[in-house]
Design a protein around this motif. Structure first.
Motif, PDB file in Angstrom:
ATOM      1  N   GLY A  88       0.814  -1.202   0.000  1.00  7.27           N
ATOM      2  CA  GLY A  88       0.000   0.000   0.000  1.00  7.27           C
ATOM      3  C   GLY A  88       0.850   1.255   0.000  1.00  7.27           C
ATOM      4  O   GLY A  88       2.071   1.214   0.235  1.00  7.27           O
ATOM      5  N   TYR A  89       0.178   2.380  -0.267  1.00  5.40           N
ATOM      6  CA  TYR A  89       0.837   3.674  -0.228  1.00  5.40           C
ATOM      7  C   TYR A  89      -0.218   4.705   0.127  1.00  5.40           C
ATOM      8  O   TYR A  89      -1.204   4.869  -0.601  1.00  5.40           O
ATOM      9  N   GLY A  90      -0.027   5.403   1.261  1.00  7.06           N
ATOM     10  CA  GLY A  90      -1.066   6.272   1.790  1.00  7.06           C
ATOM     11  C   GLY A  90      -1.065   7.672   1.244  1.00  7.06           C
ATOM     12  O   GLY A  90      -1.562   8.593   1.898  1.00  7.06           O
ATOM     13  N   PHE A  91      -0.482   7.887   0.062  1.00  8.19           N
ATOM     14  CA  PHE A  91      -0.447   9.200  -0.564  1.00  8.19           C
ATOM     15  C   PHE A  91      -0.689   9.003  -2.056  1.00  8.19           C
ATOM     16  O   PHE A  91      -0.996   7.901  -2.512  1.00  8.19           O
ATOM     17  N   GLY A  92      -0.511  10.072  -2.838  1.00  7.54           N
ATOM     18  CA  GLY A  92      -0.595   9.934  -4.280  1.00  7.54           C
ATOM     19  C   GLY A  92       0.652   9.255  -4.803  1.00  7.54           C
ATOM     20  O   GLY A  92       1.769   9.748  -4.605  1.00  7.54           O
ATOM     21  N   ALA A  93       0.495   8.094  -5.433  1.00  7.95           N
ATOM     22  CA  ALA A  93       1.639   7.303  -5.902  1.00  7.95           C
ATOM     23  C   ALA A  93       1.907   7.597  -7.371  1.00  7.95           C
ATOM     24  O   ALA A  93       1.029   7.451  -8.222  1.00  7.95           O
ATOM     25  N   ASP A  94       3.139   8.026  -7.656  1.00  2.00           N
ATOM     26  CA  ASP A  94       3.557   8.321  -9.018  1.00  2.00           C
ATOM     27  C   ASP A  94       5.050   8.052  -9.106  1.00  2.00           C
ATOM     28  O   ASP A  94       5.843   8.695  -8.418  1.00  2.00           O
ATOM     29  N   SER A 128      -4.666  -8.310  -6.904  1.00  5.27           N
ATOM     30  CA  SER A 128      -5.789  -7.378  -6.925  1.00  5.27           C
ATOM     31  C   SER A 128      -5.317  -6.043  -6.373  1.00  5.27           C
ATOM     32  O   SER A 128      -4.506  -5.996  -5.445  1.00  5.27           O
ATOM     33  N   VAL A 129      -5.793  -4.943  -6.988  1.00  2.00           N
ATOM     34  CA  VAL A 129      -5.405  -3.589  -6.602  1.00  2.00           C
ATOM     35  C   VAL A 129      -6.661  -2.741  -6.510  1.00  2.00           C
ATOM     36  O   VAL A 129      -7.582  -2.868  -7.328  1.00  2.00           O
ATOM     37  N   GLN A 130      -6.700  -1.857  -5.522  1.00  2.00           N
ATOM     38  CA  GLN A 130      -7.809  -0.922  -5.361  1.00  2.00           C
ATOM     39  C   GLN A 130      -7.242   0.433  -4.960  1.00  2.00           C
ATOM     40  O   GLN A 130      -6.304   0.509  -4.146  1.00  2.00           O
ATOM     41  N   SER A 131      -7.788   1.511  -5.517  1.00  2.00           N
ATOM     42  CA  SER A 131      -7.358   2.856  -5.149  1.00  2.00           C
ATOM     43  C   SER A 131      -8.578   3.690  -4.778  1.00  2.00           C
ATOM     44  O   SER A 131      -9.715   3.316  -5.059  1.00  2.00           O
ATOM     45  N   SER A 132      -8.318   4.842  -4.131  1.00  2.00           N
ATOM     46  CA  SER A 132      -9.429   5.688  -3.691  1.00  2.00           C
ATOM     47  C   SER A 132      -9.699   6.857  -4.619  1.00  2.00           C
ATOM     48  O   SER A 132     -10.660   7.604  -4.425  1.00  2.00           O
ATOM     49  N   GLY A 133      -8.852   7.057  -5.625  1.00  2.00           N
ATOM     50  CA  GLY A 133      -9.053   8.170  -6.541  1.00  2.00           C
ATOM     51  C   GLY A 133      -7.780   8.490  -7.294  1.00  2.00           C
ATOM     52  O   GLY A 133      -6.818   7.727  -7.301  1.00  2.00           O
ATOM     53  N   VAL A 195      -1.923   8.215  -8.463  1.00  2.00           N
ATOM     54  CA  VAL A 195      -3.106   7.469  -8.043  1.00  2.00           C
ATOM     55  C   VAL A 195      -3.159   7.525  -6.522  1.00  2.00           C
ATOM     56  O   VAL A 195      -2.126   7.403  -5.854  1.00  2.00           O
ATOM     57  N   ASN A 196      -4.350   7.727  -5.980  1.00  2.00           N
ATOM     58  CA  ASN A 196      -4.483   7.941  -4.538  1.00  2.00           C
ATOM     59  C   ASN A 196      -4.657   6.641  -3.769  1.00  2.00           C
ATOM     60  O   ASN A 196      -5.485   5.801  -4.129  1.00  2.00           O
ATOM     61  N   ASP A 197      -3.886   6.488  -2.693  1.00  2.00           N
ATOM     62  CA  ASP A 197      -4.045   5.410  -1.712  1.00  2.00           C
ATOM     63  C   ASP A 197      -4.152   4.020  -2.341  1.00  2.00           C
ATOM     64  O   ASP A 197      -5.069   3.252  -2.015  1.00  2.00           O
ATOM     65  N   PRO A 198      -3.264   3.648  -3.244  1.00  2.00           N
ATOM     66  CA  PRO A 198      -3.358   2.298  -3.812  1.00  2.00           C
ATOM     67  C   PRO A 198      -3.059   1.227  -2.766  1.00  2.00           C
ATOM     68  O   PRO A 198      -2.137   1.368  -1.961  1.00  2.00           O
ATOM     69  N   ALA A 199      -3.858   0.178  -2.770  1.00  4.23           N
ATOM     70  CA  ALA A 199      -3.656  -0.973  -1.891  1.00  4.23           C
ATOM     71  C   ALA A 199      -3.729  -2.222  -2.753  1.00  4.23           C
ATOM     72  O   ALA A 199      -4.615  -2.350  -3.610  1.00  4.23           O
ATOM     73  N   ALA A 200      -2.800  -3.150  -2.533  1.00  3.03           N
ATOM     74  CA  ALA A 200      -2.723  -4.329  -3.395  1.00  3.03           C
ATOM     75  C   ALA A 200      -2.418  -5.571  -2.575  1.00  3.03           C
ATOM     76  O   ALA A 200      -1.807  -5.501  -1.507  1.00  3.03           O
ATOM     77  N   ILE A 201      -2.863  -6.707  -3.102  1.00  5.52           N
ATOM     78  CA  ILE A 201      -2.499  -8.007  -2.551  1.00  5.52           C
ATOM     79  C   ILE A 201      -2.005  -8.882  -3.699  1.00  5.52           C
ATOM     80  O   ILE A 201      -2.682  -9.017  -4.728  1.00  5.52           O
ATOM     81  N   ILE A 202      -0.821  -9.437  -3.522  1.00  6.32           N
ATOM     82  CA  ILE A 202      -0.259 -10.404  -4.479  1.00  6.32           C
ATOM     83  C   ILE A 202      -0.259 -11.764  -3.784  1.00  6.32           C
ATOM     84  O   ILE A 202       0.297 -11.907  -2.697  1.00  6.32           O
ATOM     85  N   TRP A 203      -0.905 -12.747  -4.417  1.00  3.71           N
ATOM     86  CA  TRP A 203      -0.932 -14.105  -3.844  1.00  3.71           C
ATOM     87  C   TRP A 203       0.156 -14.948  -4.512  1.00  3.71           C
ATOM     88  O   TRP A 203       0.288 -14.941  -5.743  1.00  3.71           O
TER      89      TRP A 203
END
Length: 208
Positions: A88-94, A128-133, A195-203
């Protein structure tokens, strides 16, 4: 008479071919059921093997100290267990590597150029990846020990570069191998806006 005997044999072969088998029970509820009691011994034992030859999905083998199932689609033995790696990254990731476990340290300038070290050979199978904006089509790279996985659009199951769609991404057909000692990273590329607040899980599954 020979025709009658032949018919009886065929009937018996058909009956036993589809019959359920019970061990310790006369009314099995599956094709094979082992009814256990408090005897103090295990109901089933699979002897460890070193290099079994797999042929179809679903075959099981104990290799070393782990239970593996053959995956015919990926053509390899993979552990029954799967291990999720969270990023994850709790800021804008670029142009930013996501933090393993989602830890961004004290601020968004903290360096992060590593990831979890893998104890065994293995294979990335899902992500799977999800972001907030922010940039809803942001590109990401899967990196192994700091090297981006080859970008191969003709073979998406081994293509480590992907783009978000409406801020999210899921893929369940990955077949990306890594070796014991490698570390796995996920990086937001420098394309477009952050991208804002991306969170990911790699299995991952362990591989033989």
């Amino acid at each position: 008479m020979k025709k009658i005997a032949y018919s009886v044999v065929l009937f018996c072969m058909h009956y036993y071919g589809i019959a359920q088998v019970g061990i310790g029970t006369t009314s099995p509820t599956a094709e094979l059921e082992i009814e256990t009691t408090n005897t103090g011994i295990p109901a089933l034992e699979l002897n460890p093997q070193t290099a079994p030859t797999g042929s179809v999905t679903g075959q099981l083998a104990v290799i070393g100290d782990k239970l593996f199932m053959y995956d015919a689609t990926r053509a390899k033995w993979l552990s029954v267990e799967s291990t999720p790696l969270q990023y994850g990254y709790g800021f804008g990731a670029d142009n930013q590597v996501l933090f393993f476990g989602g830890d961004v340290g004290l601020d968004n300038t903290t360096e992060n150029d590593t990831g979890p070290k893998m104890p065994f050979d293995g294979t990335i199978i899902y992500i799977s990846v999800q972001s907030s904006g922010g940039d809803a089509s942001k590109q990401f790279d899967i990196e192994i020990s700091g090297t981006p996985v080859a970008n191969d659009n003709a073979n998406p199951e081994i293509d480590g570069r992907f783009s978000l769609s409406s801020g999210s991404y899921t893929y369940t057909d990955y077949n990306i191998d890594f070796s014991a000692g490698d570390y796995i990273m996920l990086k937001a590329r420098a394309n477009g806006d952050p991208v804002n607040d991306p969170a990911a899980i790699i299995w991952v599954k362990w591989r033989q």
